[in-house]
Design an enzyme around this catalytic site. Structure first.
Site, mmCIF file in Angstrom:
data_model
loop_
_atom_site.group_PDB
_atom_site.id
_atom_site.type_symbol
_atom_site.label_atom_id
_atom_site.label_comp_id
_atom_site.label_asym_id
_atom_site.label_seq_id
_atom_site.Cartn_x
_atom_site.Cartn_y
_atom_site.Cartn_z
ATOM 1 N N SER A 151 0.836 -1.196 0.000
ATOM 2 C CA SER A 151 0.000 0.000 0.000
ATOM 3 C C SER A 151 0.882 1.262 0.000
ATOM 4 O O SER A 151 1.694 1.439 -0.892
ATOM 5 C CB SER A 151 -0.966 -0.040 1.196
ATOM 6 O OG SER A 151 -1.962 0.938 1.086
ATOM 7 N N ASP A 247 -10.098 -3.033 -5.613
ATOM 8 C CA ASP A 247 -9.242 -2.052 -4.962
ATOM 9 C C ASP A 247 -9.140 -0.821 -5.859
ATOM 10 O O ASP A 247 -8.812 -0.960 -7.046
ATOM 11 C CB ASP A 247 -7.854 -2.677 -4.740
ATOM 12 C CG ASP A 247 -6.863 -1.763 -4.051
ATOM 13 O OD1 ASP A 247 -7.195 -0.598 -3.748
ATOM 14 O OD2 ASP A 247 -5.726 -2.222 -3.797
ATOM 15 N N HIS A 277 -8.532 -4.458 -0.551
ATOM 16 C CA HIS A 277 -7.356 -3.797 0.023
ATOM 17 C C HIS A 277 -7.571 -3.663 1.538
ATOM 18 O O HIS A 277 -8.572 -3.077 1.955
ATOM 19 C CB HIS A 277 -7.215 -2.400 -0.589
ATOM 20 C CG HIS A 277 -5.927 -1.716 -0.297
ATOM 21 N ND1 HIS A 277 -4.994 -1.453 -1.265
ATOM 22 C CD2 HIS A 277 -5.397 -1.233 0.850
ATOM 23 C CE1 HIS A 277 -3.967 -0.827 -0.722
ATOM 24 N NE2 HIS A 277 -4.192 -0.679 0.565
#
Length: 308
Positions: A151, A247, A277
């Site tokens: 991320s 996501d 996510h």
């Protein structure tokens, strides 16, 4: 569409308020409250904490590598730059170290808004540079160093790889897990398709960017903030890119992988269908998370074996 397994997992978790609807400390506590869901492995590891280049780190080393010069992954945790810490990603780093049979150094980088961009990137870069240039102090092989992150940590890993392009010794790999790579959401259909996705929404990403780079974040053209803005990706280390189907960040991750390939950088990319996510943290509760971990371990092992 989410898999049944993913839907059941998310359905069993208490609903999370939008990031912008609560204060920073509440958001940080909320992510830390999920730590029990990220079950650590049972196998023993040598774990230590200290400073590298003045930056706090936590290191993980399989017992068989005690006192041995070993390959190393420098890891940047996720959490939108402003959230997450060494503990939220402790289980993942343990599993990566055990599976890949390597040292993992997790970076406790400075976080915004207290320390805005580029503080986090400066810290990750400083740690990687120190590991490459002073390997003896860490029992690390300087010819076998990979940078990784998930991320926002994937953003920091990609930006660090760009900053250190051409370094000697060079990084041998970049492992980018559900990475943030651009600050132009309007360019990517997945931002519209999954604007209200469970786990991460478009508005959450706006909040994260505001913490990291201020209210004019979308106007910053620096590839340190948005690695996709780099003019060229030629000469970067080989890469592995993981994306999740549901996501908002999916398309920019896949777009970055495509650009790496076009630039002649050997790159493996995989989209995990039916996932959200940040699904990768939920090992062993999600089969897809186990598969993602196995892929990361295999890629890191392959790179280290090739470079020996």
């Amino acid at each position: 569409m989410l898999s049944q397994e993913a839907e059941e997992l998310l359905g069993a978790m208490p609903p999370r308020p939008p990031r912008a609807s609560v204060d920073l400390d509440t958001n940080r506590r909320g992510l830390r409250a999920q730590i029990p869901a990220f079950a650590p492995p049972d196998e023993p590891l040598l774990v230590g904490e200290g400073l590298i280049a003045g930056v706090p780190v936590r290191s993980y080393r399989p017992p068989a590598l005690e006192g041995v010069t070993a390959p190393c992954v420098v890891y940047a945790h996720g959490g939108g730059w402003a959230l997450g810490d060494l503990d939220t990603h402790d289980s993942w780093c343990r599993r990566l170290s055990l599976g890949a049979d390597c040292v993992v150094i997790s970076v406790d980088y400075r976080q915004p808004p207290e320390h805005p961009y580029p503080a986090a990137l400066d810290d990750v870069t400083a740690v990687v540079r120190a590991v490459l240039s002073n390997p003896d102090s860490h029992d690390v092989d300087p010819d076998l160093v990979c940078v990784a992150g998930d991320s926002a940590g994937g953003n920091l890993a990609a930006a660090t790889a760009q900053r250190l392009a051409g370094s000697s010794p060079p990084l041998v790999h970049q492992l980018l897990i559900l990475p943030v790579l651009d600050n132009r959401p309007e360019r990517w259909p997945s931002y519209q398709e999954h604007a209200e996705a469970l786990g991460l929404t478009r508005d959450d990403m706006v909040w994260y960017f505001e913490q990291y780079a201020g209210p004019r974040w979308s106007e910053v053209a620096d590839p340190g903030l948005a690695p996709m803005r780099a003019e060229s990706l030629a000469g970067l280390p080989t890469a592995t890119v993981l994306t999740a189907e549901c996501d908002p960040l999916r398309d920019e991750g896949e777009g970055y992988a495509a650009r790496l390939v076009e630039a002649g950088v050997p790159t493996a990319m995989r989209r995990f269908v039916g996932t959200f996510h940040p699904f990768t943290l939920y090992v062993p509760r999600l089969e897809a998370a186990v598969e993602a971990l196995d892929l990361c371990v295999a890629r890191v092992r392959e790179v280290f074996a090739r470079e020996r």
